[in-house]
Design a protein around this motif. Structure first.
Motif, mmCIF file in Angstrom:
data_model
loop_
_atom_site.group_PDB
_atom_site.id
_atom_site.type_symbol
_atom_site.label_atom_id
_atom_site.label_comp_id
_atom_site.label_asym_id
_atom_site.label_seq_id
_atom_site.Cartn_x
_atom_site.Cartn_y
_atom_site.Cartn_z
ATOM 1 N N LEU A 140 -7.229 3.847 6.147
ATOM 2 C CA LEU A 140 -7.500 2.485 5.679
ATOM 3 C C LEU A 140 -6.316 1.563 5.948
ATOM 4 C CD1 LEU A 140 -9.315 3.232 2.283
ATOM 5 C CD2 LEU A 140 -10.334 2.294 4.386
ATOM 6 N N VAL A 141 -5.101 2.039 5.695
ATOM 7 C CA VAL A 141 -3.914 1.213 5.972
ATOM 8 C C VAL A 141 -3.782 0.973 7.468
ATOM 9 C CG1 VAL A 141 -1.395 1.088 5.813
ATOM 10 C CG2 VAL A 141 -2.720 1.986 3.883
ATOM 11 N N TRP A 180 5.022 7.311 6.430
ATOM 12 C CA TRP A 180 4.955 7.876 5.080
ATOM 13 C C TRP A 180 5.809 9.132 5.001
ATOM 14 C CZ3 TRP A 180 3.987 12.319 2.571
ATOM 15 C CH2 TRP A 180 3.749 12.247 1.177
ATOM 16 N N HIS A 220 0.788 -1.237 0.000
ATOM 17 C CA HIS A 220 0.000 0.000 0.000
ATOM 18 C C HIS A 220 0.823 1.292 0.000
ATOM 19 C CE1 HIS A 220 -3.836 -2.045 0.589
ATOM 20 N NE2 HIS A 220 -3.249 -2.814 1.499
ATOM 21 N N ARG A 221 2.096 1.243 0.236
ATOM 22 C CA ARG A 221 2.876 2.464 0.471
ATOM 23 C C ARG A 221 2.791 3.463 -0.683
ATOM 24 N NH1 ARG A 221 9.206 0.822 -0.044
ATOM 25 N NH2 ARG A 221 9.343 3.105 0.097
ATOM 26 N N ARG A 251 -7.689 9.634 4.043
ATOM 27 C CA ARG A 251 -8.508 8.426 4.057
ATOM 28 C C ARG A 251 -7.657 7.187 3.768
ATOM 29 N NH1 ARG A 251 -12.192 5.556 6.439
ATOM 30 N NH2 ARG A 251 -13.417 4.227 5.028
ATOM 31 N N ASP A 252 -6.686 7.321 2.869
ATOM 32 C CA ASP A 252 -5.782 6.198 2.585
ATOM 33 C C ASP A 252 -4.982 5.830 3.836
ATOM 34 O OD1 ASP A 252 -6.576 6.208 -0.087
ATOM 35 O OD2 ASP A 252 -4.988 7.598 -0.675
ATOM 36 N N ALA A 273 0.374 3.770 -2.810
ATOM 37 C CA ALA A 273 -1.003 4.155 -3.143
ATOM 38 C C ALA A 273 -1.560 5.195 -2.176
ATOM 39 C CB ALA A 273 -1.900 2.916 -3.137
ATOM 40 N N ILE A 274 -0.787 5.568 -1.177
ATOM 41 C CA ILE A 274 -1.271 6.531 -0.187
ATOM 42 C C ILE A 274 -1.254 7.932 -0.779
ATOM 43 C CG2 ILE A 274 -0.794 7.604 2.042
ATOM 44 C CD1 ILE A 274 0.286 4.914 3.002
ATOM 45 N N ARG A 275 -2.432 8.550 -0.831
ATOM 46 C CA ARG A 275 -2.563 9.890 -1.383
ATOM 47 C C ARG A 275 -3.320 10.838 -0.452
ATOM 48 N NH1 ARG A 275 0.525 7.801 -4.217
ATOM 49 N NH2 ARG A 275 0.563 7.554 -6.504
ATOM 50 N N THR A 276 -4.245 10.302 0.320
ATOM 51 C CA THR A 276 -5.145 11.135 1.119
ATOM 52 C C THR A 276 -5.185 10.653 2.566
ATOM 53 O OG1 THR A 276 -7.087 9.739 0.762
ATOM 54 C CG2 THR A 276 -6.579 11.400 -0.950
#
Length: 382
Positions: free
Chosen positions: A340-341, A356, A328-329, A336-337, A331-334
């Motif tokens: 979720l992680v 991050w 997932h690293r 909310r991301d 794909a983190i943009r927001t």
């Protein structure tokens, strides 16, 4: 970066000039170049001048002449202006910490410096700085108006092995550390740890138990619950603010009865910092404390030795399993991301946000998710 063997005085002078320009470098490639330059310079000088070992003072003065250094340039490696003056006048021997710093940062051969350590190994430390003494009084550890010698004698009586406080340290130690203040801080930590009750039949630490600890971060009282859980593993967890001049996040040591102690300063009052430091010190207790009597960490510094890498990796994997992070690293943009992680890892979102930030070297994004001011208040009772 290209470093070639030195074959002439002119090349020697050119290498010295380049090494001089790299003093104070922070980039990894420049530090690597400086290390290689120091090696080839040392080799050439040994070939030219023979293997006769100079006195430590001669070695320091020789390197100062080569690099055009003034006494004040030695303060990051030796200490205060007065201490530098004492060393250069021959009135003070080099300590182990000075030797390590001079060798690491100025490339002075250890063989030229190490002779000083044998006579100095048991030297008493001078009192801490006035700000550090003031902080000891504010913390209630030292009585107002009490002489430091009386304080040290009083508190030292609680420690069966004062030699424990002689530094067996890792790369994460600031060269400007006030060793006397660090000594006093460790002594107060051990005094506080004596009051901690831990299991007499402790459970062993494992990567799985570190993972269990990490998942407590998702709970509002997670840090205090971690303190109780560590006690079940036979480990005392205490918090104590760092003293001026000590640059600490955490430490691992043992009480006189052998009980492992983890101490945290909470100088960065953030959820992400608390949990990474705690798990980092847990790995030290689990993996390294039998080989080292004391490990202190300034996690703002790079630590590239094997001990620190293992502690970093163990803490990171306990907080966010490697497979999950790898997936997932990118794909983190927001925010909310992040959430979720964190939910998948069963940890506080601050841990994901902090990781991050570190890996992307972007400390503005997700800054409001780090849980600032949420830890220290939980430990106001000590």
């Amino acid at each position: 970066m290209k470093v070639s063997p030195i074959r002439s005085p002119a090349e020697h002078e050119k290498a010295l000039e380049r090494a001089r320009s790299l003093m104070g470098a922070t980039k990894e490639n420049e530090l690597d170049e400086l290390e290689l330059l120091q090696a080839v310079i040392e080799r050439w000088e040994r070939e030219q001048y023979g293997d006769a070992t100079p006195t430590p003072l001669e070695a320091v003065r020789f390197r100062m002449d080569q690099l055009g250094l003034r006494p004040r340039d030695l303060e990051p490696f030796i200490g205060s202006r007065a201490r530098v003056s004492e060393v250069l006048s021959g009135n003070r021997s080099l300590s182990i910490e000075m030797i390590r710093a001079l060798h690491q940062h100025l490339g002075i051969p250890a063989s030229a410096l190490i002779a000083a350590s044998e006579d100095n190994a048991d030297e008493d430390l001078p009192p801490p700085s006035k700000p550090a003494l003031k902080k000891l009084v504010e913390l209630g550890a030292m009585k107002s108006g009490e002489a430091y010698e009386n304080f040290r004698a009083r508190i030292g009586a609680k420690i069966a092995e004062p030699a424990m406080l002689r530094k067996t340290r890792t790369a994460r130690t600031n060269t400007k550390t006030d060793l006397a203040a660090l000594d006093a801080w460790c002594a107060v930590v051990l005094m506080k740890a004596e009051r901690c009750k831990v299991s007499k039949k402790p459970r062993r630490l494992t990567q799985a138990s570190l993972r269990d600890l990490a998942m407590l971060s998702a709970l509002p009282e997670g840090p205090k619950l971690a303190q109780k859980q560590l006690a079940e593993h036979g480990i005392a967890l205490v918090t104590l603010p760092h003293l001026p001049g000590t640059y600490l996040d955490g430490a691992a040591m043992r009480r006189a009865d052998g009980v492992p102690v983890i101490a945290l300063t909470l100088r960065h009052d953030r959820v992400d910092n608390f949990w990474f430091t705690l798990l980092h010190e847990c790995v030290h207790v689990w993996r390294h404390l039998n080989e080292k009597t004391l490990i202190v960490d300034d996690l703002d510094m790079r630590g590239e030795d094997a001990v620190e890498r293992e502690a970093d990796e163990g803490a990171s994997d306990a907080l966010i399993p490697a497979g999950l992070w790898s997936q997932h690293r990118h794909a983190i943009r927001t925010p909310r991301d992040i959430e979720l992680v964190a939910a998948q890892a069963s940890v506080h979102p601050a841990i994901v946000a902090g990781r991050w930030q570190r890996e992307n070297q972007d400390y503005r994004r997700f800054a409001k998710m780090l849980g600032r001011g949420e830890v220290r208040r939980l430990f106001r009772d000590g």
